[in-house]
Design a protein around this motif. Structure first.
Motif, short mmCIF file in Angstrom:
data_model
loop_
_atom_site.label_atom_id
_atom_site.label_comp_id
_atom_site.label_asym_id
_atom_site.label_seq_id
_atom_site.Cartn_x
_atom_site.Cartn_y
_atom_site.Cartn_z
N VAL A 1 -0.34 12.11 8.02
CA VAL A 1 -1.20 12.56 8.95
C VAL A 1 -2.24 11.43 9.07
O VAL A 1 -2.54 11.31 10.20
CB VAL A 1 -1.71 13.96 8.60
CG1 VAL A 1 -2.87 14.24 9.51
CG2 VAL A 1 -0.70 15.14 8.67
N GLN B 1 -8.28 18.89 3.54
CA GLN B 1 -7.85 19.89 4.47
C GLN B 1 -6.31 19.81 4.43
O GLN B 1 -5.42 20.71 4.53
CB GLN B 1 -8.40 19.62 5.98
CG GLN B 1 -7.81 20.46 7.05
CD GLN B 1 -8.34 20.12 8.41
OE1 GLN B 1 -9.26 19.33 8.41
NE2 GLN B 1 -7.79 20.92 9.35
N TYR B 2 -5.56 18.68 4.46
CA TYR B 2 -4.23 18.32 4.78
C TYR B 2 -3.38 18.22 3.56
O TYR B 2 -2.38 18.34 3.54
CB TYR B 2 -3.91 17.08 5.78
CG TYR B 2 -4.36 17.51 7.28
CD1 TYR B 2 -3.47 18.14 8.20
CD2 TYR B 2 -5.52 16.97 7.72
CE1 TYR B 2 -4.00 18.53 9.50
CE2 TYR B 2 -5.96 17.20 9.06
CZ TYR B 2 -5.10 17.83 9.82
OH TYR B 2 -5.26 18.15 10.96
N ASN C 1 0.41 16.63 2.75
CA ASN C 1 0.50 15.83 4.35
C ASN C 1 -0.33 14.71 4.58
O ASN C 1 0.00 14.22 5.59
CB ASN C 1 0.72 17.12 5.17
CG ASN C 1 1.71 18.11 5.20
OD1 ASN C 1 2.87 17.68 4.77
ND2 ASN C 1 1.46 19.26 5.45
N TRP C 2 -1.29 14.53 3.81
CA TRP C 2 -2.44 13.57 4.51
C TRP C 2 -1.45 12.38 4.74
O TRP C 2 -2.11 11.35 5.23
CB TRP C 2 -3.45 13.57 3.53
CG TRP C 2 -4.82 12.81 3.84
CD1 TRP C 2 -5.16 11.75 2.98
CD2 TRP C 2 -5.49 12.61 5.05
NE1 TRP C 2 -6.02 11.05 3.62
CE2 TRP C 2 -6.18 11.50 4.96
CE3 TRP C 2 -5.32 13.22 6.31
CZ2 TRP C 2 -7.18 11.13 5.99
CZ3 TRP C 2 -6.20 12.80 7.26
CH2 TRP C 2 -6.79 11.60 7.23
#
Length: 327
Positions: A157, A149-150, A153-154
């Protein structure tokens, strides 16, 4: 043969990493105890002496959040936090009992410590059994979904979503264990109620997880043999609740709250309340995942209509069966 050796080697490596990773906190805390047995200590040790809850949160932040997060990038997996969810409460209860400011009823302390060990052994056994007695093979599917999902950016995050959030939950649900080791009062009726609720939670979660494990094992065998899998587990405790394992786990944490409630420290329920709200959201995610699986979607929707979510209760089909018998 080579594949098996590689798997065993990876398992041993992950086991060694898991054993070594909490040592910085353990070493620091032992140094604190050896240098500060009373309020005459100075400097950093004095701060550690007067702020037991801040100290444990600082150690958690530095040793679990930061170190585990770095290791997750090295291993490309967040598997270790699941293992330590079962171990950290044991560390916390011993920390609360051994801190120089602790004062408590020894019998209540021993009961709380023993129950925490039993809970941890049960949950650790279930975790290892579920993972085929291998460490680090996979991470929680929710983390995998969030990774997708991210995207890019994971990497940052994940620090908040996986680790900092776990600090809030784990320290929060263990606040009653801090209360048990902060109030020295004789045992009362509330302690008996708390023991009953805690033990009931452990027993219910054990049988629910065992029934689930046996169901999954049978389905895997059916899949391997080319046969149709059974869409839902609707036997044992699962006949009366869609998530009896979650219900048992919640009983355990709220049982600890009753210990603190009986000591007049009702504020400590905040952790279990947040945890229950989070688990309600997780339950929603799990059920959405179930109805997305084509082979079980329709059967699971029917299961949702007839069976309680958490609290075990007689479902519609049971009542109809009883009516048929009476007629």
């Amino acid at each position: 043969m080579a594949m098996g050796s590689g798997r065993n080697g990876g398992n041993l490596k992950n086991a060694v990493v898991a054993l070594l990773v909490p040592l910085p906190s353990i070493f620091f805390y032992l140094c604190f105890l050896s240098n500060c047995g009373n309020d005459t200590c100075t400097g950093l040790w004095k701060w550690c002496y007067h702020h037991p809850l801040l100290l444990v949160n600082a150690l958690f932040f530095l040793n679990v959040n930061f170190v585990f997060w770095l290791l997750s990038h090295v291993q490309s997996s967040h598997w270790m936090i699941d293992l330590y969810w079962t171990l950290i409460p044991v560390m916390l209860v011993h920390y609360f009992a051994s801190h120089p400011l602790a004062h408590y009823n020894e019998l209540r302390s021993w009961i709380a410590i023993a129950l925490t060990w039993i809970w941890s052994i049960r949950l650790t056994h279930n975790y290892l059994r579920r993972e085929g007695w291998q460490l680090g093979v996979r991470e929680d599917w929710r983390f995998t979904d969030m990774r997708q999902q991210y995207g890019k950016n994971w990497w940052w995050v994940s620090f908040f979503a996986v680790y900092f959030s776990q600090q809030i939950f784990l320290v929060g649900v263990c606040l009653p264990l801090y209360v048990v080791h902060s109030v020295d009062e004789a045992l009362n009726l509330w302690d008996l109620v708390a023991i009953f609720v805690c033990v009931s939670g452990i027993v219910i979660a054990y049988f629910a997880d065992t029934q689930l494990h046996e169901f999954v094992t049978r389905n895997n065998e059916l899949k391997m043999s080319g046969k149709s899998m059974v869409p839902n587990l609707e036997e044992g405790l699962w006949r009366y609740s869609r998530h009896p394992n979650y219900f048992g786990e919640q009983l355990w944490w709220w049982g600890l709250v009753i210990f603190a409630w009986g000591l007049g420290e009702e504020w400590s329920l905040v952790g279990s309340m947040v945890n229950s709200l989070c688990l309600a959201y997780v339950t929603k995610l799990v059920e959405e995942r179930m109805v997305k699986q084509e082979y079980r979607a329709e059967a699971y929707r029917q299961y949702q209509k007839t069976t309680s979510v958490w609290i075990p209760w007689f479902n519609t089909s049971v009542k109809d069966d009883e009516k048929d018998k009476n007629m």
